[in-house]
Design a protein around this motif. Structure first.
Motif, PDB file in Angstrom:
ATOM      1  N   TYR A 123     -51.339  13.560   1.607  1.00 58.62           N
ATOM      2  CA  TYR A 123     -51.092  12.133   1.833  1.00 58.62           C
ATOM      3  C   TYR A 123     -50.119  11.572   0.795  1.00 58.62           C
ATOM      4  O   TYR A 123     -49.152  10.872   1.131  1.00 58.62           O
ATOM      5  CB  TYR A 123     -52.413  11.365   1.795  1.00 58.62           C
ATOM      6  N   VAL A 124     -50.353  11.875  -0.483  1.00 56.64           N
ATOM      7  CA  VAL A 124     -49.481  11.373  -1.539  1.00 56.64           C
ATOM      8  C   VAL A 124     -48.087  11.971  -1.415  1.00 56.64           C
ATOM      9  O   VAL A 124     -47.078  11.277  -1.581  1.00 56.64           O
ATOM     10  CB  VAL A 124     -50.082  11.671  -2.929  1.00 56.64           C
ATOM     11  N   ALA A 125     -48.002  13.276  -1.097  1.00 54.08           N
ATOM     12  CA  ALA A 125     -46.704  13.952  -0.998  1.00 54.08           C
ATOM     13  C   ALA A 125     -45.842  13.374   0.116  1.00 54.08           C
ATOM     14  O   ALA A 125     -44.613  13.293  -0.012  1.00 54.08           O
ATOM     15  CB  ALA A 125     -46.914  15.450  -0.780  1.00 54.08           C
ATOM     16  N   ILE A 126     -46.451  12.954   1.223  1.00 52.47           N
ATOM     17  CA  ILE A 126     -45.692  12.484   2.380  1.00 52.47           C
ATOM     18  C   ILE A 126     -45.541  10.966   2.390  1.00 52.47           C
ATOM     19  O   ILE A 126     -44.456  10.441   2.674  1.00 52.47           O
ATOM     20  CB  ILE A 126     -46.366  12.954   3.686  1.00 52.47           C
ATOM     21  N   GLN A 128     -46.184   8.781  -0.255  1.00 53.99           N
ATOM     22  CA  GLN A 128     -45.686   8.207  -1.500  1.00 53.99           C
ATOM     23  C   GLN A 128     -44.969   9.280  -2.324  1.00 53.99           C
ATOM     24  O   GLN A 128     -45.370   9.579  -3.448  1.00 53.99           O
ATOM     25  CB  GLN A 128     -46.835   7.600  -2.306  1.00 53.99           C
ATOM     26  N   PRO A 129     -43.921   9.865  -1.766  1.00 54.40           N
ATOM     27  CA  PRO A 129     -43.271  11.006  -2.438  1.00 54.40           C
ATOM     28  C   PRO A 129     -42.653  10.653  -3.789  1.00 54.40           C
ATOM     29  O   PRO A 129     -42.622  11.497  -4.695  1.00 54.40           O
ATOM     30  CB  PRO A 129     -42.198  11.434  -1.430  1.00 54.40           C
ATOM     31  N   LEU A 130     -42.145   9.428  -3.953  1.00 50.42           N
ATOM     32  CA  LEU A 130     -41.499   9.053  -5.207  1.00 50.42           C
ATOM     33  C   LEU A 130     -42.509   8.884  -6.345  1.00 50.42           C
ATOM     34  O   LEU A 130     -42.138   8.962  -7.518  1.00 50.42           O
ATOM     35  CB  LEU A 130     -40.711   7.753  -5.024  1.00 50.42           C
ATOM     36  N   ARG A 131     -43.755   8.674  -6.000  1.00 50.68           N
ATOM     37  CA  ARG A 131     -44.800   8.488  -7.019  1.00 50.68           C
ATOM     38  C   ARG A 131     -45.723   9.698  -7.122  1.00 50.68           C
ATOM     39  O   ARG A 131     -46.774   9.642  -7.756  1.00 50.68           O
ATOM     40  CB  ARG A 131     -45.623   7.233  -6.689  1.00 50.68           C
ATOM     41  N   TYR A 132     -45.321  10.800  -6.500  1.00 51.35           N
ATOM     42  CA  TYR A 132     -46.189  11.972  -6.435  1.00 51.35           C
ATOM     43  C   TYR A 132     -46.568  12.473  -7.824  1.00 51.35           C
ATOM     44  O   TYR A 132     -47.754  12.687  -8.119  1.00 51.35           O
ATOM     45  CB  TYR A 132     -45.494  13.081  -5.642  1.00 51.35           C
ATOM     46  N   GLN A 133     -45.574  12.663  -8.699  1.00 52.35           N
ATOM     47  CA  GLN A 133     -45.851  13.180 -10.037  1.00 52.35           C
ATOM     48  C   GLN A 133     -46.593  12.171 -10.895  1.00 52.35           C
ATOM     49  O   GLN A 133     -47.334  12.555 -11.810  1.00 52.35           O
ATOM     50  CB  GLN A 133     -44.528  13.575 -10.720  1.00 52.35           C
TER      51      GLN A 133
END
Length: 315
Positions: A123-126, A128-133
């Protein structure tokens, strides 16, 4: 009727998958092969991830944790079954039976929680990709895994402690190939209301709650994917979580099938055979699913097996 406490009874008898002696050699060879494939396949996944720094990301950390869980689950159930077939002795000690049921509860609940955590990772990777790390920091990843393990372990110990209060009669035959807690409770002569309540509570907590979390995560993912302008982006997004969806289906699907079959039929042997589909097969298939659908894992495995240089592809 006079009850005998389990400290007096020597142990339980695991009836296994069949009472036909001619099928025992086949079962031994089959489950020995399954055990070796499961352990080797998951060890290769862990080795591939740990030996390549490019794979030290949250997704692969959760994947290596899943492989570790699959190894533990297989090592908990299959070796005792193989030993019983080899020495032609169906007995298992009382402590050994409770230890096995506790381990199955622990790693089963742990795997269920891990699958929910991996859905959150997708979910986070797709979405909210810019905030993944920023969101999935190394500390948070370790915390999620440890919290899942501690929660499932604590509940499994509670189940075992409550099982210690049970009294058993002369019937100590478990129609299964491993010590399933529900089968142990069914053999008890004393009141089992609290134990049964705890078992159903465990099913709701460690399977119902993660399923709700997985469904919620993938609902968000589907809406996010359909808003992507390019077909290539949608395909990449779905392929990112394709292996996880396959693992989820393989883990939960047979479990629901076993539950429904136990409600429809009273055949204990059929239920034991059906249980293989959720306690043995998923653990064996997960490494193949993860490696065949993941280019980075396939490349890392080729590097380990052939010694060729490792070329990293971005997620």
């Amino acid at each position: 009727m006079k009850f005998k406490n389990q400290t007096i009874v020597s142990g339980f008898l695991l009836l296994g998958l069949t009472d036909d002696p001619e099928l025992q050699p086949f079962n031994f060879c089959l489950f020995l092969l399954i055990s070796l494939v499961t352990i080797l396949g998951n060890l290769l996944i862990i080795l591939a991830i740990s030996s390549h720094s490019h794979l030290h990301t949250p997704m692969y950390f959760f994947l290596s944790s899943l492989s570790f869980t699959d190894i533990c689950t297989s090592a908990t159930t299959i070796p005792k079954m193989l030993m019983n077939i080899q020495i032609q002795d169906q007995s298992i000690t009382y402590i050994g039976c409770l230890t096995q049921s506790t381990s199955v509860f622990t790693f089963g609940g742990f795997e269920s929680c891990l699958l929910a955590v991996m859905a959150y990772d997708c979910y986070v990777a797709i979405c909210q990709p810019l905030r993944y790390q920023v969101i999935l920091t190394p500390d948070l990843c370790v915390l999620l895994v440890l919290l899942s393990l501690l929660t499932s372990t604590g509940h499994a110990l509670l189940q075992s402690l409550m099982a210690l209060r049970l009294s058993f009669c002369t019937n100590v035959e478990i129609p299964h190939f491993f010590c399933e807690l529900a089968q142990i409770v069914n053999l008890a002569c004393s009141d089992t209301f609290i134990n049964t309540l705890l078992i159903y509570s465990a099913a709701n907590i460690f399977f119902g709650v993660p399923i709700v979390g997985i469904i919620f995560s993938y609902t968000k993912i589907v809406f996010s994917v359909f808003r992507m302008p390019s077909a290539g982006g949608r395909y990449k997004a779905f392929s990112t979580c394709g292996s996880h969806l396959s693992v989820v289906s393989l883990f939960y699907g047979p479990g629901f099938g076993v539950y429904l079959s136990s409600a429809i039929t009273d055949s204990s042997i059929k239920n034991a055979v059906a249980s293989v589909m959720y306690i043995v097969i998923p653990q064996m298939m997960n490494p193949f699913i993860c490696s065949l659908r993941n280019r980075e894992i396939k490349t890392a495995l080729k590097h380990i097996l052939t010694g060729k240089p490792f070329i990293f592809f971005c997620r």
